[in-house]
Design a protein around this motif. Structure first.
Motif, mmCIF file in Angstrom:
data_model
loop_
_atom_site.group_PDB
_atom_site.id
_atom_site.type_symbol
_atom_site.label_atom_id
_atom_site.label_comp_id
_atom_site.label_asym_id
_atom_site.label_seq_id
_atom_site.Cartn_x
_atom_site.Cartn_y
_atom_site.Cartn_z
ATOM 1 N N ARG A 210 17.166 -11.735 28.169
ATOM 2 C CA ARG A 210 17.802 -11.306 26.643
ATOM 3 C C ARG A 210 19.066 -12.117 26.087
ATOM 4 N N ALA A 211 19.876 -12.649 26.666
ATOM 5 C CA ALA A 211 20.286 -13.411 26.618
ATOM 6 C C ALA A 211 19.704 -14.276 25.031
ATOM 7 N N LEU A 212 18.674 -15.047 25.129
ATOM 8 C CA LEU A 212 18.487 -16.313 24.703
ATOM 9 C C LEU A 212 18.452 -15.280 23.426
ATOM 10 N N LEU A 213 16.496 -14.351 24.072
ATOM 11 C CA LEU A 213 17.048 -13.572 22.038
ATOM 12 C C LEU A 213 18.374 -13.806 20.827
ATOM 13 N N PRO A 214 17.982 -14.030 20.035
ATOM 14 C CA PRO A 214 18.702 -13.899 18.619
ATOM 15 C C PRO A 214 18.915 -12.153 18.803
ATOM 16 N N PRO A 215 20.588 -11.863 18.083
ATOM 17 C CA PRO A 215 20.904 -10.660 17.605
ATOM 18 C C PRO A 215 19.907 -9.670 17.198
ATOM 19 N N ARG A 216 20.048 -9.227 17.410
ATOM 20 C CA ARG A 216 18.957 -7.918 16.294
ATOM 21 C C ARG A 216 19.586 -8.022 14.958
ATOM 22 N N SER A 217 20.781 -7.915 15.177
ATOM 23 C CA SER A 217 21.041 -7.305 13.561
ATOM 24 C C SER A 217 21.205 -9.223 12.804
ATOM 25 N N ALA A 218 21.246 -9.885 13.763
ATOM 26 C CA ALA A 218 20.505 -11.430 12.357
ATOM 27 C C ALA A 218 19.968 -11.315 11.971
ATOM 28 N N LEU A 219 18.915 -11.235 12.494
ATOM 29 C CA LEU A 219 17.195 -10.637 12.394
ATOM 30 C C LEU A 219 17.387 -10.514 10.838
ATOM 31 N N LEU A 220 17.908 -9.239 11.114
ATOM 32 C CA LEU A 220 17.654 -8.333 9.925
ATOM 33 C C LEU A 220 18.666 -8.989 8.396
ATOM 34 N N ILE A 221 19.893 -9.427 8.560
ATOM 35 C CA ILE A 221 20.570 -10.177 7.995
ATOM 36 C C ILE A 221 19.155 -11.482 7.167
ATOM 37 N N GLY A 222 18.879 -12.376 8.465
ATOM 38 C CA GLY A 222 18.077 -13.340 8.156
ATOM 39 C C GLY A 222 17.176 -12.642 7.199
ATOM 40 N N ALA A 223 16.499 -11.350 7.537
ATOM 41 C CA ALA A 223 15.582 -11.346 6.601
ATOM 42 C C ALA A 223 15.604 -11.502 4.653
ATOM 43 N N VAL A 224 16.755 -10.653 4.826
ATOM 44 C CA VAL A 224 17.466 -10.798 3.495
ATOM 45 C C VAL A 224 17.714 -12.385 2.955
ATOM 46 N N GLY A 225 17.869 -13.025 3.565
ATOM 47 C CA GLY A 225 18.584 -14.492 3.089
ATOM 48 C C GLY A 225 16.695 -15.051 3.202
ATOM 49 N N PHE A 226 15.753 -14.656 3.650
ATOM 50 C CA PHE A 226 14.316 -15.315 3.891
ATOM 51 C C PHE A 226 14.481 -14.920 2.526
ATOM 52 N N ILE A 341 25.152 -17.211 13.224
ATOM 53 C CA ILE A 341 25.318 -17.630 11.879
ATOM 54 C C ILE A 341 23.750 -18.646 12.568
ATOM 55 N N ALA A 342 23.806 -18.835 13.326
ATOM 56 C CA ALA A 342 22.662 -20.402 13.965
ATOM 57 C C ALA A 342 21.115 -19.922 13.696
ATOM 58 N N THR A 343 21.139 -18.308 14.207
ATOM 59 C CA THR A 343 20.078 -17.409 13.629
ATOM 60 C C THR A 343 19.268 -17.221 12.046
ATOM 61 N N VAL A 344 20.826 -16.435 11.105
ATOM 62 C CA VAL A 344 20.374 -16.118 9.896
ATOM 63 C C VAL A 344 20.377 -17.827 9.106
ATOM 64 N N ALA A 345 20.696 -18.804 9.360
ATOM 65 C CA ALA A 345 20.564 -20.500 9.337
ATOM 66 C C ALA A 345 18.868 -20.911 9.113
ATOM 67 N N THR A 346 18.876 -20.441 10.926
ATOM 68 C CA THR A 346 17.181 -20.868 11.065
ATOM 69 C C THR A 346 16.064 -20.154 10.237
ATOM 70 N N VAL A 347 16.614 -18.725 10.242
ATOM 71 C CA VAL A 347 15.714 -18.531 9.292
ATOM 72 C C VAL A 347 15.781 -18.260 7.811
ATOM 73 N N THR A 348 16.309 -19.253 7.248
ATOM 74 C CA THR A 348 16.481 -19.573 5.305
ATOM 75 C C THR A 348 16.693 -21.264 5.162
ATOM 76 N N TYR A 349 16.562 -21.678 6.627
ATOM 77 C CA TYR A 349 15.830 -23.358 6.391
ATOM 78 C C TYR A 349 14.575 -22.797 6.419
ATOM 79 N N THR A 350 13.566 -21.785 7.865
ATOM 80 C CA THR A 350 11.863 -21.710 7.269
ATOM 81 C C THR A 350 11.648 -21.086 6.290
ATOM 82 N N SER A 351 12.428 -20.570 5.439
ATOM 83 C CA SER A 351 12.448 -19.890 4.249
ATOM 84 C C SER A 351 12.315 -21.056 2.939
ATOM 85 N N GLY A 352 13.193 -21.926 3.026
ATOM 86 C CA GLY A 352 13.325 -23.269 2.167
ATOM 87 C C GLY A 352 11.918 -23.889 2.201
ATOM 88 N N LEU A 353 11.566 -24.119 3.354
ATOM 89 C CA LEU A 353 10.723 -24.580 4.607
ATOM 90 C C LEU A 353 8.862 -25.029 3.528
#
Length: 407
Positions: A210-226, A341-353
């Protein structure tokens, strides 16, 4: 009785200028490289298709390395971590120019992306902390400084290319100058350290996964950034093509559309902080989402170039502040800002890719109009998802700021 409004500590005001300089340096490295990609391709002796493969490796490297930025900041403190990562990022500009073939170029670009991503996470985390100390929004203007740095870097690269300067020489000089500037600016950024009792400890076996998983809140924020980054990548890479093929404009007007889109985004980011202070992040993103969606409708229904250009301008205006606000929200979403922030950045980098390739695949199967209909649907998602960017209570923010110690 009269009251005096407390002014921010002068050290915090200096820290804001310093972190803005760091953002500009980061953008300038990107701009220098982007302007000389044709030279790098020619020197490596690779085809356009092979170049497309190589240019996927910065995002791959960033996605793998970004989660390490939080650990580095906790281990060495935010100032030393940012200084080291920023200097590494500047140095990583040089190796791609020496790559003699596809495999070496892919490796060099993976390192380039890894250092870029880690420095990105570190500087955004510090930007959020500086914003908290100031007590007002600054993240949008910080990203505006990144855009300015990118424009300056690309201009330097364009001048060097026009003068026939070898990119290896240009990159070495630019990397040295930017590393010196960035390291000097880091002297004035906040030096925040996580107290030992608040650092993550080893998890019991049942909680380790569970500790290795990104926070759920960060994934939701990342979806908006995506959604925002997808619209940005699609518009930057395809707006000129759309004007030529879908509405029949000339090449000069088509190129001007891309420039107008970039300038609109940069200007909106500098104005974005004032909007956030007045209306809050949620309302600002919702209004931006409405503007971007209206722009998308203009693009897909345009019968001529002018409505399409206006539509792309509205898309840029509407999405400009979303990513800065997503990073700011991630930095306040839990006890480990760098990890969020790393979680959100990963999601947005993926979107840009994936955005430019996805637009092309949809256009091949249907049409460019359908491709930008998808973009319009995603910008409408900003209206629906803006609530996840809601700022926490001031007390919580102040408590987190007080928990960090400055050395």
């Amino acid at each position: 009785m009269t009251t005096t409004q407390s002014r921010p500590d002068p050290r915090v005001r200096r820290a804001r200028i310093a972190v803005a300089t760091v953002f500009a340096v980061h953008g300038a490295v990107t701009g220098n490289f982007a302007a000389r990609v044709p030279w790098v391709q020619e020197h490596a002796g690779i085809s356009a298709g092979q170049l497309g493969i190589a240019l996927a490796f910065p995002a791959i490297g960033a996605s793998v390395a970004m989660p390490l930025a939080g650990r580095i900041s906790r281990r060495f403190g935010s100032r030393a971590a940012l200084r080291g990562l920023l200097v590494l990022w500047c140095a990583a500009l040089v190796p791609p120019a020496f790559a003699p073939g596809l495999l070496t170029l892919c490796g060099a670009l993976a390192v380039y992306g890894a250092t870029a991503g880690m420095a990105d996470v570190a500087m955004n985390a510090l930007g959020v902390q500086t914003e908290d100390r100031l007590g007002r929004s600054i993240m949008s203007s910080l990203h505006g400084m990144w855009s300015v740095g990118g424009l300056v870097g690309s201009a330097v690269g364009a001048v060097a290319a026009h003068a026939g300067i070898d990119a290896r020489i240009q990159f070495a000089l630019a990397a040295t100058a930017l590393a010196v500037l960035g390291a000097a600016a880091c002297r004035w950024v906040l030096d925040l350290r996580t107290p030992p009792q608040e650092r993550p400890t080893t998890q019991p076996s049942g909680g380790r996964g569970r500790a290795l998983l990104p926070p759920r809140s960060a994934l939701l924020i990342g979806a908006v950034g995506f959604c925002a980054v997808f619209a940005e990548g699609a518009s930057l890479d395809w707006s000129a093509v759309y004007l030529r093929e879908a509405v029949g404009s000339g090449p000069g007007l088509a190129a001007a559309c891309t420039t107008a889109f970039s300038c609109t985004m940069a200007a909106a980011r500098f104005a974005g902080d004032a909007a956030v202070r007045r209306f809050g992040p949620v309302r600002t993103v919702r209004v931006g989402g409405v503007a971007a969606t209206a722009g998308g409708v203009l693009v897909v229904t345009a019968a001529g170039p002018l409505p399409a250009i206006a539509g792309f301008g509205l898309i840029g205006l509407g999405i400009a502040v979303v990513v800065p606000l997503a990073f700011a929200a991630a930095g306040r979403s839990g006890s480990d800002p760098s990890r969020a922030i790393a979680t959100v950045a990963t999601v947005t980098y993926t979107s840009g890719l994936i955005a430019p390739a996805a637009i092309g695949q949809i256009a091949d199967a249907t049409s460019l109009m359908v491709s930008f209909t998808v973009v319009t649907v995603l910008t409408a998602g900003l209206v629906a998802g803006a609530g996840v960017l809601r700022a926490p209570a001031r007390e919580a923010s102040a408590h987190r700021a007080a928990s960090a110690t400055r050395t």
